[in-house]
Design a protein around this motif. Structure first.
Motif, PDB file in Angstrom:
ATOM      1  N   ARG A 125      -1.654   4.777  -2.489  1.00  0.00           N
ATOM      2  CA  ARG A 125      -2.244   3.802  -1.578  1.00  0.00           C
ATOM      3  C   ARG A 125      -2.902   4.437  -0.345  1.00  0.00           C
ATOM      4  NH1 ARG A 125      -0.868  -1.574  -1.072  1.00  0.00           N
ATOM      5  NH2 ARG A 125       0.940  -1.215  -2.398  1.00  0.00           N
ATOM      6  N   HIS A 126      -2.264   5.450   0.258  1.00  0.00           N
ATOM      7  CA  HIS A 126      -2.710   5.909   1.565  1.00  0.00           C
ATOM      8  C   HIS A 126      -3.321   7.316   1.591  1.00  0.00           C
ATOM      9  CE1 HIS A 126      -1.072   2.329   3.324  1.00  0.00           C
ATOM     10  NE2 HIS A 126       0.109   2.589   2.796  1.00  0.00           N
ATOM     11  N   ILE A 127      -3.392   7.986   0.485  1.00  0.00           N
ATOM     12  CA  ILE A 127      -3.993   9.331   0.462  1.00  0.00           C
ATOM     13  C   ILE A 127      -5.517   9.156   0.470  1.00  0.00           C
ATOM     14  CG2 ILE A 127      -4.254  11.428  -0.931  1.00  0.00           C
ATOM     15  CD1 ILE A 127      -1.506  11.237   0.291  1.00  0.00           C
ATOM     16  N   PRO A 128      -6.228   9.793   1.373  1.00  0.00           N
ATOM     17  CA  PRO A 128      -7.672   9.549   1.521  1.00  0.00           C
ATOM     18  C   PRO A 128      -8.496   9.705   0.242  1.00  0.00           C
ATOM     19  CG  PRO A 128      -6.876  10.878   3.353  1.00  0.00           C
ATOM     20  CD  PRO A 128      -5.727  10.731   2.386  1.00  0.00           C
ATOM     21  N   TRP A 129      -8.152  10.677  -0.586  1.00  0.00           N
ATOM     22  CA  TRP A 129      -8.935  10.879  -1.814  1.00  0.00           C
ATOM     23  C   TRP A 129      -8.378  10.056  -2.978  1.00  0.00           C
ATOM     24  CZ3 TRP A 129      -5.699  14.465   0.345  1.00  0.00           C
ATOM     25  CH2 TRP A 129      -4.623  14.894  -0.422  1.00  0.00           C
ATOM     26  N   ASN A 130      -7.511   9.118  -2.675  1.00  0.00           N
ATOM     27  CA  ASN A 130      -6.972   8.205  -3.672  1.00  0.00           C
ATOM     28  C   ASN A 130      -7.508   6.794  -3.395  1.00  0.00           C
ATOM     29  OD1 ASN A 130      -3.813   9.414  -4.996  1.00  0.00           O
ATOM     30  ND2 ASN A 130      -5.606  10.585  -4.504  1.00  0.00           N
ATOM     31  N   ALA A 131      -6.654   5.825  -3.095  1.00  0.00           N
ATOM     32  CA  ALA A 131      -7.098   4.430  -2.950  1.00  0.00           C
ATOM     33  C   ALA A 131      -8.273   4.255  -1.988  1.00  0.00           C
ATOM     34  CB  ALA A 131      -5.928   3.535  -2.560  1.00  0.00           C
ATOM     35  N   PRO A 132      -8.278   4.884  -0.807  1.00  0.00           N
ATOM     36  CA  PRO A 132      -9.442   4.702   0.073  1.00  0.00           C
ATOM     37  C   PRO A 132     -10.759   5.180  -0.570  1.00  0.00           C
ATOM     38  CG  PRO A 132      -7.591   5.533   1.337  1.00  0.00           C
ATOM     39  CD  PRO A 132      -7.203   5.622  -0.120  1.00  0.00           C
ATOM     40  N   ASP A 167       4.486   3.378  -3.110  1.00  0.00           N
ATOM     41  CA  ASP A 167       3.316   4.034  -2.518  1.00  0.00           C
ATOM     42  C   ASP A 167       2.101   4.028  -3.444  1.00  0.00           C
ATOM     43  OD1 ASP A 167       5.079   4.604  -0.489  1.00  0.00           O
ATOM     44  OD2 ASP A 167       5.224   6.749  -0.933  1.00  0.00           O
ATOM     45  N   ARG A 168       2.260   3.457  -4.635  1.00  0.00           N
ATOM     46  CA  ARG A 168       1.186   3.491  -5.630  1.00  0.00           C
ATOM     47  C   ARG A 168       0.614   2.089  -5.835  1.00  0.00           C
ATOM     48  NH1 ARG A 168      -0.288   8.119  -7.927  1.00  0.00           N
ATOM     49  NH2 ARG A 168      -0.665   7.192  -9.958  1.00  0.00           N
ATOM     50  N   VAL A 169      -0.638   2.053  -6.223  1.00  0.00           N
ATOM     51  CA  VAL A 169      -1.298   0.776  -6.504  1.00  0.00           C
ATOM     52  C   VAL A 169      -2.126   0.916  -7.782  1.00  0.00           C
ATOM     53  CG1 VAL A 169      -1.413  -0.037  -4.125  1.00  0.00           C
ATOM     54  CG2 VAL A 169      -3.263   1.394  -5.015  1.00  0.00           C
ATOM     55  N   ILE A 170      -2.283  -0.209  -8.451  1.00  0.00           N
ATOM     56  CA  ILE A 170      -3.230  -0.296  -9.553  1.00  0.00           C
ATOM     57  C   ILE A 170      -4.509  -0.857  -8.935  1.00  0.00           C
ATOM     58  CG2 ILE A 170      -3.826  -1.434 -11.725  1.00  0.00           C
ATOM     59  CD1 ILE A 170      -1.581   0.453 -12.248  1.00  0.00           C
ATOM     60  N   MET A 171      -5.623  -0.219  -9.233  1.00  0.00           N
ATOM     61  CA  MET A 171      -6.914  -0.680  -8.736  1.00  0.00           C
ATOM     62  C   MET A 171      -7.812  -0.968  -9.931  1.00  0.00           C
ATOM     63  SD  MET A 171      -7.537   1.863  -5.505  1.00  0.00           S
ATOM     64  CE  MET A 171      -8.681   0.750  -4.655  1.00  0.00           C
ATOM     65  N   GLN A 172      -8.707  -1.944  -9.765  1.00  0.00           N
ATOM     66  CA  GLN A 172      -9.629  -2.292 -10.833  1.00  0.00           C
ATOM     67  C   GLN A 172     -11.028  -2.509 -10.275  1.00  0.00           C
ATOM     68  OE1 GLN A 172      -8.317  -4.754 -14.168  1.00  0.00           O
ATOM     69  NE2 GLN A 172      -6.457  -5.168 -12.992  1.00  0.00           N
TER      70      GLN A 172
END
Length: 175
Positions: A125-132, A167-172
């Motif tokens: 969720r919060h790692i810049p090269w991940n969800a953002p 801390d993890r999310v599923i994104m679509q």
């Protein structure tokens, strides 16, 4: 095949490149060293059998530089009529050059041609090269109530593997 302004090329992987992907994955995992997820630095890379299986399905993309070296890759699989981005990594020495975005765009373009309704992924969720990063590409965080059985199973597998699910999310990204 897609050539980026920076001189990198995005294309489907060749069989002889498959053994190189674990090196890129391990280099990319080093980015987690100064995060709460530093345990990922020593994580085992994807099994070569899995990579070969996805290659046979035509679902492995690579980013190569002008010396024909693999500097990034993406691997997908189908989950409940959605294309799931299982792994995407870029060698940090080649980061910040649009390679990750180009790999995601190649995957999404292919998914659209294959009539998938969406591309999904699981990320921090919060790692810049991940969800953002994925948000900037149009992905949105899925509510737990929206998850298909297959995506719920991915969450369960991640929990069993020791990942902090909170801390993890599923994104679509709807196509």
């Amino acid at each position: 095949m897609r050539i980026l302004e920076s001189g990198y090329t995005i294309r489907f992987a060749c069989a002889e490149q498959l053994t190189l992907l674990s090196q890129v994955e391990q280099l990319a995992n080093r980015l987690f060293l100064d995060t709460p997820y530093s345990f990922l630095v020593s994580a085992e890379p994807l099994p070569l059998d899995l990579i070969r299986e996805r290659f046979q399905a035509g679902q492995v993309w690579v980013a190569i530089n002008n010396q024909d070296a693999v500097v990034g890759f993406a691997i997908t699989r189908e989950v409940d009529d959605t294309l799931y981005l299982q792994e995407i990594d870029v060698n940090p020495e080649h980061g910040q050059k649009g390679i990750g975005s180009a790999l995601v765009n190649a995957v999404c373009s292919w998914a659209k041609l294959q009539d998938y309704r969406a591309v999904a992924l699981s990320t921090f969720r919060h790692i810049p090269w991940n969800a953002p990063f994925y948000s900037k590409l149009g992905f949105r965080i899925s509510d737990e109530s929206e998850l298909t059985i297959g995506l719920q199973q991915i969450r369960l597998q991640e929990r069993e593997a020791g990942l902090p699910i909170s801390d993890r999310v599923i994104m679509q990204l709807e196509l």
